[in-house]
Design a protein around this motif. Structure first.
Motif: not given
Lengths: 180, 172
Positions: A79-80, A86, A112-114, A118-119, A122-124
């Motif tokens: 996530r970082k 992007r 499958n964690n924080y 998850q794919g 979701e962002i591109i």
């Protein structure tokens, strides 16, 4: 001594502008030099001499997103790191395509964690998903060939981008089959 | 140098400070109150016969349901004697603050930031106690045992329509 003397009368070919443009795009599709995790090793393997992606006009990885057409998201995306990917995607000039390489990039995989997106869809927006952990170079090349087939169907007005038209490539023991 | 020498020297210098002395598989572990951490660590580093000049690691642990809940583990190493020493410090949940060792060992800087980032243990007098691994705008401390793992439902053929209906797919 010109080509005419060597090859004789070459004649002419009729085709459409779309076909010529798409043909040019598929045969000079330069990927971005961008690796995230272990899938990047297989991506490098696909580009090295054994599998030789240069057969498809992809012998050159561009280190600048301004010069790249294809973003191969090779590995898990934290996530970082997501804003960076992007931004790279936004910096690439149109037309541009995205391959989600491997399970982690496609759906998060075993992570499958924080911490992991998850794919990357979701962002591109993703054009082709290649399954495998990691996919073998053959699977990546197959995904690229399917992307080429998709590009060849594009219209001159721009590429369609809805989730329904995305292509899923699944690796099976017997080879590579297309699911949807 | 053996473990017994370290225990004798430390106990002589800091009577009634070592709350636990343990030795497993030849490795010595000392537990001290957090108030005396800085003094003991500086003494261990500067003592002529010990010379624990290298702080190998700073680790945070969350013992949920135990008191004190948090624990910070320091591994010291003496190049002079090729000897390791483990120091443990507890911190309660209501006040998870441990003095920072950055002034003694510069290597503690980032490792303490990691313990703060993931477990929420605060290090007093740390020069820049910010997140180091998680994004800056992250809320919470993900390695705490009472924080959910962040599990998302896995999409299969039989349930993918329901999941994809809510999944935030990116647009162009």
């Amino acid at each position: 001594m010109g080509l005419e003397e060597k090859a004789g009368n070459l004649g002419f070919v009729t085709t459409t502008l779309e076909t010529v443009v798409n043909w040019g795009r598929t045969n000079a599709m330069w990927p971005l030099t961008f690796g995230l995790a272990c899938c990047a090793i297989e991506m490098m393997g696909a580009q090295a001499s054994n599998y030789d992606l240069s057969r498809f006009g992809m012998e050159i990885n561009r280190p600048s997103p301004r010069q790249a057409d294809l973003l191969i998201v090779s590995g898990r995306l934290s996530r970082k790191m997501a804003p960076v990917v992007r931004r790279l995607y936004d910096q690439m000039s149109d037309p541009k395509w995205v391959i989600a390489m491997g399970d982690c990039a496609s759906c998060g995989g075993v992570f499958n964690n924080y911490a992991i997106v998850q794919g990357v869809d979701e962002i591109i927006p993703v054009d082709v998903y290649v399954a495998g952990c990691p996919p073998r170079p053959e699977a990546l090349i197959d995904g690229i060939m399917r992307l080429h087939a998709k590009v060849m169907q594009e219209k001159i007005g721009g590429k369609p981008h809805t989730h329904d038209e995305q292509i899923v490539v699944e690796q099976k023991d017997t080879g590579l089959i297309q699911v949807t | 140098m053996d473990n017994q020498t370290v225990v004798v020297l430390t106990q002589a210098a800091f009577p009634n400070t070592l709350t636990e002395i343990d030795e497993r598989h030849g490795d010595l572990k000392l537990r001290i109150p957090r108030e005396s951490l800085l003094v003991v660590m500086q003494w261990l580093r500067d003592h002529a016969e010990l010379q624990y000049t290298f702080l190998e690691s700073v680790t945070g642990v969350d013992y949920l349901g135990r008191e004190p809940r948090f624990e910070v583990v320091y591994h010291l190493f003496s190049f002079r004697h090729f000897h390791r020493l483990c120091i443990k410090v507890g911190a309660p949940e209501a006040d998870p603050v441990v003095p920072s060792l950055t002034g003694l060992f510069p290597t503690a800087n980032w490792q303490e930031r990691e313990a703060y980032d993931l477990l929420g243990i605060e290090f007093s007098d740390h020069p820049a106690l910010q997140r180091i691994l998680m994004p800056d705008d992250w809320i919470g401390h993900p390695l705490r045992k009472d924080v959910p793992l962040g599990y998302e439902e896995v999409a299969f053929t039989f349930n993918q329509d329901r999941i994809y209906a809510h999944k935030p797919f990116a647009k162009e």
